[in-house]
Scaffold this motif. Structure first.
Motif, PDB file in Angstrom:
ATOM      1  N   ALA A 458      -5.986   3.084   1.369  1.00  0.00           N
ATOM      2  CA  ALA A 458      -6.780   3.734   0.323  1.00  0.00           C
ATOM      3  C   ALA A 458      -7.184   5.144   0.722  1.00  0.00           C
ATOM      4  CB  ALA A 458      -8.031   2.907   0.031  1.00  0.00           C
ATOM      5  N   MET A 459      -6.724   5.589   1.912  1.00  0.00           N
ATOM      6  CA  MET A 459      -7.100   6.928   2.380  1.00  0.00           C
ATOM      7  C   MET A 459      -6.446   7.997   1.507  1.00  0.00           C
ATOM      8  SD  MET A 459      -9.077   6.376   4.926  1.00  0.00           S
ATOM      9  CE  MET A 459      -9.461   5.170   6.203  1.00  0.00           C
ATOM     10  N   SER A 460      -7.221   8.990   1.090  1.00  0.00           N
ATOM     11  CA  SER A 460      -6.657  10.100   0.328  1.00  0.00           C
ATOM     12  C   SER A 460      -6.199  11.183   1.289  1.00  0.00           C
ATOM     13  CB  SER A 460      -7.707  10.673  -0.640  1.00  0.00           C
ATOM     14  OG  SER A 460      -8.701  11.367   0.106  1.00  0.00           O
ATOM     15  N   THR A 470     -10.405   2.320  -5.640  1.00  0.00           N
ATOM     16  CA  THR A 470      -9.257   1.547  -5.158  1.00  0.00           C
ATOM     17  C   THR A 470      -9.591   0.086  -4.928  1.00  0.00           C
ATOM     18  OG1 THR A 470      -9.771   2.022  -2.837  1.00  0.00           O
ATOM     19  CG2 THR A 470      -8.330   3.571  -4.000  1.00  0.00           C
ATOM     20  N   ASN A 471     -10.878  -0.197  -4.746  1.00  0.00           N
ATOM     21  CA  ASN A 471     -11.321  -1.549  -4.398  1.00  0.00           C
ATOM     22  C   ASN A 471     -10.784  -2.008  -3.045  1.00  0.00           C
ATOM     23  OD1 ASN A 471     -12.818  -1.973  -6.794  1.00  0.00           O
ATOM     24  ND2 ASN A 471     -10.908  -2.462  -7.887  1.00  0.00           N
ATOM     25  N   LEU A 472     -10.309  -1.064  -2.235  1.00  0.00           N
ATOM     26  CA  LEU A 472      -9.847  -1.375  -0.878  1.00  0.00           C
ATOM     27  C   LEU A 472     -10.887  -0.832   0.090  1.00  0.00           C
ATOM     28  CD1 LEU A 472      -6.073  -0.410  -1.200  1.00  0.00           C
ATOM     29  CD2 LEU A 472      -7.085  -2.694  -1.309  1.00  0.00           C
ATOM     30  N   SER A 473     -11.576  -1.714   0.736  1.00  0.00           N
ATOM     31  CA  SER A 473     -12.671  -1.298   1.605  1.00  0.00           C
ATOM     32  C   SER A 473     -12.381  -1.681   3.047  1.00  0.00           C
ATOM     33  CB  SER A 473     -13.977  -1.970   1.142  1.00  0.00           C
ATOM     34  OG  SER A 473     -13.911  -3.371   1.400  1.00  0.00           O
ATOM     35  N   ALA A 474     -13.364  -1.462   3.900  1.00  0.00           N
ATOM     36  CA  ALA A 474     -13.223  -1.806   5.320  1.00  0.00           C
ATOM     37  C   ALA A 474     -13.287  -3.311   5.542  1.00  0.00           C
ATOM     38  CB  ALA A 474     -14.308  -1.117   6.135  1.00  0.00           C
ATOM     39  N   VAL A 475     -13.616  -4.049   4.490  1.00  0.00           N
ATOM     40  CA  VAL A 475     -13.660  -5.511   4.599  1.00  0.00           C
ATOM     41  C   VAL A 475     -12.281  -6.081   4.257  1.00  0.00           C
ATOM     42  CG1 VAL A 475     -14.727  -7.628   3.752  1.00  0.00           C
ATOM     43  CG2 VAL A 475     -16.092  -5.543   3.977  1.00  0.00           C
ATOM     44  N   GLY A 476     -11.737  -6.864   5.155  1.00  0.00           N
ATOM     45  CA  GLY A 476     -10.419  -7.459   4.920  1.00  0.00           C
ATOM     46  C   GLY A 476      -9.354  -6.850   5.816  1.00  0.00           C
ATOM     47  N   GLU A 477      -8.349  -7.647   6.136  1.00  0.00           N
ATOM     48  CA  GLU A 477      -7.319  -7.195   7.076  1.00  0.00           C
ATOM     49  C   GLU A 477      -5.961  -7.767   6.685  1.00  0.00           C
ATOM     50  OE1 GLU A 477      -7.939  -6.850  11.625  1.00  0.00           O
ATOM     51  OE2 GLU A 477      -6.767  -8.684  11.394  1.00  0.00           O
ATOM     52  N   ILE A 478      -4.931  -6.994   6.944  1.00  0.00           N
ATOM     53  CA  ILE A 478      -3.552  -7.463   6.776  1.00  0.00           C
ATOM     54  C   ILE A 478      -2.852  -7.313   8.126  1.00  0.00           C
ATOM     55  CG2 ILE A 478      -3.351  -7.084   4.306  1.00  0.00           C
ATOM     56  CD1 ILE A 478      -1.847  -4.516   6.588  1.00  0.00           C
ATOM     57  N   ARG A 479      -1.591  -7.778   8.195  1.00  0.00           N
ATOM     58  CA  ARG A 479      -0.845  -7.670   9.449  1.00  0.00           C
ATOM     59  C   ARG A 479       0.295  -6.676   9.282  1.00  0.00           C
ATOM     60  NH1 ARG A 479      -3.395  -9.379  13.685  1.00  0.00           N
ATOM     61  NH2 ARG A 479      -1.424  -9.718  14.816  1.00  0.00           N
ATOM     62  N   LEU A 480       0.419  -5.774  10.253  1.00  0.00           N
ATOM     63  CA  LEU A 480       1.561  -4.870  10.331  1.00  0.00           C
ATOM     64  C   LEU A 480       2.631  -5.552  11.175  1.00  0.00           C
ATOM     65  CD1 LEU A 480       0.240  -1.250  11.075  1.00  0.00           C
ATOM     66  CD2 LEU A 480       1.440  -2.015   9.037  1.00  0.00           C
ATOM     67  N   ILE A 481       3.758  -5.903  10.562  1.00  0.00           N
ATOM     68  CA  ILE A 481       4.840  -6.579  11.273  1.00  0.00           C
ATOM     69  C   ILE A 481       6.005  -5.600  11.430  1.00  0.00           C
ATOM     70  CG2 ILE A 481       6.427  -8.536  11.303  1.00  0.00           C
ATOM     71  CD1 ILE A 481       3.512  -9.357  11.477  1.00  0.00           C
ATOM     72  N   PRO A 482       6.427  -5.301  12.662  1.00  0.00           N
ATOM     73  CA  PRO A 482       7.501  -4.321  12.849  1.00  0.00           C
ATOM     74  C   PRO A 482       8.827  -4.785  12.269  1.00  0.00           C
ATOM     75  CG  PRO A 482       6.999  -5.415  14.926  1.00  0.00           C
ATOM     76  CD  PRO A 482       5.947  -5.849  13.950  1.00  0.00           C
ATOM     77  N   ASP A 483       9.517  -3.871  11.597  1.00  0.00           N
ATOM     78  CA  ASP A 483      10.874  -4.112  11.102  1.00  0.00           C
ATOM     79  C   ASP A 483      11.830  -3.624  12.196  1.00  0.00           C
ATOM     80  OD1 ASP A 483      13.329  -4.142   9.925  1.00  0.00           O
ATOM     81  OD2 ASP A 483      12.783  -2.929   8.181  1.00  0.00           O
ATOM     82  N   LEU A 484      12.292  -4.544  13.034  1.00  0.00           N
ATOM     83  CA  LEU A 484      13.037  -4.179  14.240  1.00  0.00           C
ATOM     84  C   LEU A 484      14.363  -3.493  13.935  1.00  0.00           C
ATOM     85  CD1 LEU A 484      12.325  -7.301  16.464  1.00  0.00           C
ATOM     86  CD2 LEU A 484      11.184  -5.085  16.484  1.00  0.00           C
ATOM     87  N   SER A 485      14.838  -3.624  12.698  1.00  0.00           N
ATOM     88  CA  SER A 485      16.088  -2.943  12.343  1.00  0.00           C
ATOM     89  C   SER A 485      15.918  -1.423  12.304  1.00  0.00           C
ATOM     90  CB  SER A 485      16.610  -3.438  10.990  1.00  0.00           C
ATOM     91  OG  SER A 485      15.756  -3.010   9.945  1.00  0.00           O
ATOM     92  N   THR A 486      14.653  -0.947  12.313  1.00  0.00           N
ATOM     93  CA  THR A 486      14.392   0.493  12.242  1.00  0.00           C
ATOM     94  C   THR A 486      13.942   1.081  13.575  1.00  0.00           C
ATOM     95  OG1 THR A 486      12.058   0.206  11.631  1.00  0.00           O
ATOM     96  CG2 THR A 486      13.674   0.186   9.837  1.00  0.00           C
TER      97      THR A 486
END
Length: 539
Positions: A458-460, A470-486
């Motif tokens: 949500a960063m501008s 945006t309704n995207l705040s500091a509360v809540g987390e997702i996972r960054l999963i590497p795409d090893l093909s890149t």
């Protein structure tokens, strides 16, 4: 030029060819002395009952004499086998490889041989050893092991296990892919095989029972096409079996002219393709393809030393009738026994000298051009093609190069990776990253990813905080999963690597705000509704 001077020049050519440290661009694993693999297969491609006729072939009689001479043993199969048993595998392997003058071996380890040695073992005998991945064997292994969730196979489940994993994860450890489609369904590859056809093909393969053997043409073609995508992504060449082999192969379907549909497919025009085994008896056809398609290269292993002397010379001459000298490469197709490597290299030197000698006599080449051609055929073409950096002049074990660095060519020392950047693009179009120590990446992040607050999307571009609404705040987390093909080395920060990342809520569930997932959704709509396919062209 006076006759005496001409003879001296040819002697120089012969001496140069004999002294070249060769790159063996296609071979297979060696087996233990007590393996059940018949020693007769050292001399013949025949199998089963037909193998009993091997001692009556020209190749056997010639090769047995040469091996007995090398060992100083009795001129008989019994005498050679007795010498092998007496001196041991490592001793005879050292002798064979040193006399062959092989500095690099690229090994297709996809043949299941009794008591075969792993690739690492071969590093005792050549300074550089690389791996070639046989795609059909990998697919069969995955199907035999069963799906990761224990449920019946579907095409989606198989492709998830096959592509991108583990095919992509091993891409950094190999120098080439290889296909034996000619053994399974022929070389007329349909690069536009549909998912429905592939699903039906998979069902057909599974109904045949275990161990799995993939022979359904639609499924073979689907795997082949997906593998080409990996080859393009990682700039890997792909070797293709063409021409003769054992009786399991339909020779009519192994003519490389069947590859025309593939070679004309613009999606794969940048794939580098090697036609193995001189495509014998279709050597002229292979030469033609290499002359008109820039992506086609040739390899004459197996044709040398398995044919007669006349056959070997004729086949190499046919390859050179149209094919550029920069596109023809040497290999032994050595398999199971170190003697096969010795015979392949010895006869190749003799045959190439004969072919280049005749080319000089006929006026096609000067002696200087023949010398350059010999260096290209035996080493330089393969070094460029497979991106091998070989600066080794001896067989000192201190000079062994790790397979992970076989593909790297550089004029400066390659430094160890310290950091890995997980990269994504936020909603404002800015590149952002999380930087991970390389050890942590390998131990955990490679598989499990890292946590990321949802506010990061949500960063501008104007403020260092979430945009309003945006309704995207500091509360809540997702996972960054590497795409090893890149994953790749960063040219301007040589101790760092970078890899693009996907965003997941949990395993298997993509986050709706993930830019890569959004691109996949849009691409699917374009394909499903308008039959349009997005392509990225690197200039």
């Amino acid at each position: 030029m006076p006759r005496q001077r001409v003879m001296e020049k040819f002697a120089e050519l012969r001496e140069a060819i004999d002294s070249i440290e060769v790159v063996d661009a296609h071979a297979h694993n060696i087996v233990s002395l007590d393996s059940t693999v018949p020693f007769l297969t050292c001399f013949s491609e025949a199998t089963g009952d037909a193998l009993s006729y091997a001692p009556h072939t020209l190749s056997f009689k010639r090769s047995l004499r040469e091996i007995a001479k090398l060992y100083g043993s009795e001129l008989s199969l019994h005498g050679v086998q007795g010498y092998r048993s007496c001196f041991g595998l490592e001793s005879i392997s050292t002798m064979c490889f040193q006399d062959a003058g092989i500095c690099t071996i690229l090994i297709d380890d996809g043949i299941e041989l009794d008591k075969k040695h792993e690739i690492e073992w071969h590093r005792k005998f050549a300074p550089v050893v690389g791996r070639i991945l046989r795609i059909e064997q990998l697919a069969e292994k995955i199907l035999d092991e069963g799906s990761s969730d224990g449920l019946p196979w579907t095409l989606d489940k198989f492709m998830k296990d096959f592509f991108p994993y583990p095919l992509v994860t091993v891409a950094a450890e190999i120098v080439a892919l290889k296909s034996i489609a000619s053994y399974r369904s022929g070389l007329e590859i349909n690069t536009n095989v549909t998912r429905k056809e592939a699903e039906e093909g998979l069902t057909d393969v599974l109904h045949a029972g275990n161990p799995v053997r993939i022979t359904n043409k639609n499924f073979v073609d689907y795997i082949f096409t997906r593998s080409l995508e990996v080859a393009l992504c990682f700039d890997l060449p792909i070797q293709i079996h063409t021409g003769f082999g054992d009786k399991d192969l339909d020779l009519r379907l192994s003519n490389p002219l069947h590859l025309r549909n593939l070679l004309e497919d613009r999606r794969f025009s940048n794939c580098r393709i090697v036609l193995l085994h001189a495509s014998y008896p279709f050597s002229k056809e292979a030469s033609y393809l290499a002359s008109v398609y820039p992506q086609v290269y040739l390899d004459f292993g197996l044709a040398i030393p398995k044919l007669s002397i006349h056959g070997m010379i004729s086949s190499v001459k046919e390859l050179l009738e149209l094919a550029p000298l920069k596109k023809v490469m040497f290999s032994t197709d050595g398999c199971a026994f170190p003697e096969t490597f010795y015979l392949g290299a010895k006869k190749a030197r003799e045959v190439v000298f004969s072919v280049l000698h005749d080319a000089c006599v006929d006026g096609d080449l000067s002696i200087t051009e023949a010398l350059d051609a010999a260096k290209d055929i035996f080493a330089e073409n393969a070094k460029r093609f497979y991106k091998i950096n070989v600066a080794v002049k001896s067989f000192d074990s201190k000079n062994v190069i790790s397979p992970n660095f076989v593909k790297i060519e550089t004029n400066t020392p390659q430094r160890d990776v310290v950091l890995v950047r997980l990269v994504w693009v936020d909603a404002s179009g800015q590149h952002r990253c999380r930087v991970i120590p390389e050890k942590r990446f390998k131990d955990s992040v490679k598989k499990n990813g890292v946590g990321l607050t949802v506010a990061c999307m949500a960063m501008s571009s104007a403020t260092d905080g979430p945009a309003v609404g945006t309704n995207l705040s500091a509360v809540g987390e997702i996972r960054l999963i590497p795409d090893l093909s890149t994953k790749c080395r960063i040219p301007w920060a040589t101790q760092e690597e970078m890899v693009l990342a996907d965003m997941y809520l949990k395993p298997g569930e993509a986050w709706e705000y993930c830019p890569k997932e959004a691109l996949r959704r849009v691409s699917k709509v374009l394909k499903d509704e308008f039959n349009l396919v997005c392509q990225i062209v690197y200039v």
